[in-house]
Design a protein around this motif. Structure first.
Motif, PDB file in Angstrom:
ATOM      1  N   MET A 158       0.824  -1.217   0.000  1.00 16.08           N
ATOM      2  CA  MET A 158       0.000   0.000   0.000  1.00 16.08           C
ATOM      3  C   MET A 158       0.854   1.261   0.000  1.00 16.08           C
ATOM      4  SD  MET A 158      -3.155  -1.004   2.492  1.00 16.08           S
ATOM      5  CE  MET A 158      -4.008   0.567   2.358  1.00 16.08           C
ATOM      6  N   ALA A 159       0.313   2.296  -0.648  1.00 14.30           N
ATOM      7  CA  ALA A 159       0.955   3.612  -0.607  1.00 14.30           C
ATOM      8  C   ALA A 159       0.851   4.165   0.814  1.00 14.30           C
ATOM      9  CB  ALA A 159       0.260   4.542  -1.600  1.00 14.30           C
ATOM     10  N   ASP A 160       1.643   5.181   1.106  1.00  7.10           N
ATOM     11  CA  ASP A 160       1.682   5.780   2.444  1.00  7.10           C
ATOM     12  C   ASP A 160       0.423   6.643   2.632  1.00  7.10           C
ATOM     13  OD1 ASP A 160       2.424   6.723   4.880  1.00  7.10           O
ATOM     14  OD2 ASP A 160       4.252   7.720   4.201  1.00  7.10           O
ATOM     15  N   MET A 161      -0.642   5.995   3.081  1.00 10.29           N
ATOM     16  CA  MET A 161      -1.980   6.594   2.996  1.00 10.29           C
ATOM     17  C   MET A 161      -2.242   7.736   3.986  1.00 10.29           C
ATOM     18  SD  MET A 161      -3.547   5.330   0.439  1.00 10.29           S
ATOM     19  CE  MET A 161      -5.271   5.723   0.664  1.00 10.29           C
ATOM     20  N   ASP A 162      -1.674   7.701   5.195  1.00  8.16           N
ATOM     21  CA  ASP A 162      -2.009   8.756   6.180  1.00  8.16           C
ATOM     22  C   ASP A 162      -1.725  10.155   5.638  1.00  8.16           C
ATOM     23  OD1 ASP A 162      -3.106   7.155   8.114  1.00  8.16           O
ATOM     24  OD2 ASP A 162      -1.382   7.186   9.464  1.00  8.16           O
ATOM     25  N   PRO A 163      -0.490  10.420   5.190  1.00  9.10           N
ATOM     26  CA  PRO A 163      -0.234  11.782   4.683  1.00  9.10           C
ATOM     27  C   PRO A 163      -1.005  12.093   3.402  1.00  9.10           C
ATOM     28  CG  PRO A 163       1.741  10.398   4.486  1.00  9.10           C
ATOM     29  CD  PRO A 163       0.749   9.622   5.276  1.00  9.10           C
ATOM     30  N   ILE A 164      -1.268  11.089   2.590  1.00 16.12           N
ATOM     31  CA  ILE A 164      -2.041  11.326   1.354  1.00 16.12           C
ATOM     32  C   ILE A 164      -3.468  11.728   1.727  1.00 16.12           C
ATOM     33  CG2 ILE A 164      -3.019  10.220  -0.716  1.00 16.12           C
ATOM     34  CD1 ILE A 164      -0.394   8.537  -0.853  1.00 16.12           C
ATOM     35  N   LEU A 165      -4.045  11.018   2.714  1.00 16.10           N
ATOM     36  CA  LEU A 165      -5.417  11.354   3.140  1.00 16.10           C
ATOM     37  C   LEU A 165      -5.477  12.728   3.805  1.00 16.10           C
ATOM     38  CD1 LEU A 165      -6.515   7.835   4.429  1.00 16.10           C
ATOM     39  CD2 LEU A 165      -7.485   9.061   2.485  1.00 16.10           C
ATOM     40  N   ASP A 166      -4.417  13.092   4.560  1.00 18.59           N
ATOM     41  CA  ASP A 166      -4.382  14.428   5.173  1.00 18.59           C
ATOM     42  C   ASP A 166      -4.392  15.508   4.092  1.00 18.59           C
ATOM     43  OD1 ASP A 166      -4.372  13.473   7.718  1.00 18.59           O
ATOM     44  OD2 ASP A 166      -2.206  13.649   8.017  1.00 18.59           O
ATOM     45  N   LEU A 167      -3.570  15.314   3.050  1.00 21.58           N
ATOM     46  CA  LEU A 167      -3.525  16.299   1.958  1.00 21.58           C
ATOM     47  C   LEU A 167      -4.871  16.358   1.240  1.00 21.58           C
ATOM     48  CD1 LEU A 167       0.044  15.545   0.591  1.00 21.58           C
ATOM     49  CD2 LEU A 167      -0.756  17.749   1.484  1.00 21.58           C
ATOM     50  N   ALA A 168      -5.485  15.188   1.082  1.00 22.27           N
ATOM     51  CA  ALA A 168      -6.785  15.145   0.404  1.00 22.27           C
ATOM     52  C   ALA A 168      -7.832  15.930   1.191  1.00 22.27           C
ATOM     53  CB  ALA A 168      -7.226  13.701   0.218  1.00 22.27           C
TER      54      ALA A 168
END
Ligand SMILES: Cc1ncc(COP(=O)(O)O)c(C=O)c1O
Length: 403
Positions: A158-168
């Motif tokens: 999986m991609a590094d989802m926590d920071p990606i979701l924060d940016l989203a």
């Protein structure tokens, strides 16, 4: 050591023990003529949603359908920009274009080959400007709104989802996970302080059940998972010509249904998926052990502590891939390249105006990655042979002074 051939993938072995069950499924479908939709599809959707720890699952005809429908149902419109990575299968960007959007890219992390959240932040901060009226980031050069991001869970990781979701959240973006290669992969989210399954973190996720996937059909198939009931309902319409009931078309849709035979096969195989994923992880760890000490010649897959990969592929990185692949081919060992050309440089996207050097990490990876044999039934003896041949290749190359 024997010179027995080692296939890249063995799709015969995996089905050997399932044949009787598959014949029963065929008999049920033939006996009821329930070829499209019905209890087999519904049963699989329920089981797969549960497996992914997601509220809803919508079975569709392929992973490409799943991505396209998820993007459309998430509200992506003509003229939007959807951001993804350049090192993925073209279906990711095809789905973005076919949903009417324009694809843009951010580079990947060097070690995991998944979206670099730092590069996504840079893109949103530097290449875009925030409009507080529409609550959208607009791409400065093209003037288009950026409305979604598609992280790709590549090679089973999986991609590094926590920071990606924060940016989203910060930039009002929908997140559609491309989980086509990652059935069962997990990510440790610091938010809830718990492991999260692929397909449970974004607004929606797309899965492919192409035969070679960790969970593969005996033909084409795919699925969308989501916690959003409305999004799931729109995907159900999109997969079936926009019909809410027969010949009542609420919207224009597609023929993108999952057929009952494939759903039945997938449901039977799903019961084995955790075991098979465990075998893949054991095989990956054995490869790592066998390659210990060769780190100067090969870069091994990197599994960060926040990730449990399901090793859809075991991918090495080497300086001279052409010669290694040729040597393995001569030794009867199957390999693959995932993927040889970063998508921004592929002919189909010439019109987007990207150049060599735009995404250097993805470009370098594309020139060096080589996938070794990986499937649950791969024996330790076969693995030893693969590693011996890989290591021999470096001795030969060093000896000839051509490295
Ligand atoms: C990363 C990725 N995205 C999308 C797809 C598309 O899936 P399908 O071939 O089922 O349409 C695939 C399948 O190969 C894939 O690997």
């Amino acid at each position: 050591m024997s010179d027995e051939k080692v296939p890249f993938l063995d799709l015969v072995a995996v089905h050997r023990g399932l044949q009787n069950e598959f014949v029963d499924i065929l008999k049920t479908v033939l006996g009821t003529a329930g070829f499209i939709g019905g209890p087999m599809v519904q049963g699989f959707e329920e089981d797969f949603a549960k497996f992914c720890e997601s509220r809803f699952c919508v079975g569709v005809g392929s992973g490409t359908d799943a991505l396209r429908f998820a993007l459309m149902a998430a509200g992506i419109r003509s003229g939007d920009i959807v951001v993804t990575v350049p090192n993925t299968f073209i279906a990711t960007t095809e789905a973005i274009s076919q949903a009417g959007a324009r694809c843009d890219f951010v580079d990947i992390e060097e070690r995991t080959y998944t979206m670099d959240p730092g590069k996504l932040r840079q893109y949103l901060e530097k290449d875009c400007s925030w409009d507080s009226g529409t609550k959208r980031a607009f791409h400065k050069r093209t003037g288009h709104p950026v409305t979604a991001v598609v992280p790709v869970h590549l090679y089973g990781q999986m991609a590094d989802m926590d920071p990606i979701l924060d940016l989203a959240t910060q930039y009002n973006l929908k997140v559609i996970e491309d989980a086509c290669q990652a059935q069962g992969a997990e990510y440790f989210s610091k938010k809830g302080n718990r492991w999260r399954k692929a397909g449970s973190m974004g607004h929606a996720a797309a899965f492919s059940f192409y035969p070679g996937k960790n969970l593969g059909a005996c033909g084409e198939a795919g699925a969308i998972t989501t916690d959003d009931e409305q999004l799931a309902q729109t995907c159900r319409l999109l997969r079936d010509h926009g019909q809410s009931k027969k010949y009542f078309h609420d919207i224009e849709g597609y023929n993108g249904r999952l057929d009952a035979i494939q759903a039945g096969f997938l449901r039977a195989k799903l019961r084995h998926l955790e075991k098979w994923n465990g075998q893949r992880r054991d095989i990956a760890h054995r490869y790592n052990t066998l390659f210990a000490g060769a780190e100067e010649d090969v870069t091994l897959p990197h599994e960060p502590e926040w990730c449990r990969s399901v090793y859809h592929l075991y991918v090495l990185r080497v300086a001279d891939r052409v010669q290694l692949q040729k040597r393995l081919d001569e030794a009867g060992i199957g390999t693959g390249i995932h993927y040889p050309i970063a998508l921004h440089l592929t002919k189909a996207y010439e019109g987007l105006g990207f150049r060599v050097g735009d995404f250097p990490v993805a470009e370098k990876a594309a020139s060096q990655v080589l996938s070794l044999p990986m499937f649950p039934e791969l024996t330790s003896r076969q693995q030893e042979r693969v590693v011996t041949e890989v290591l021999k290749s470096f001795v030969v190359v060093s000896g000839s002074g051509s490295r």
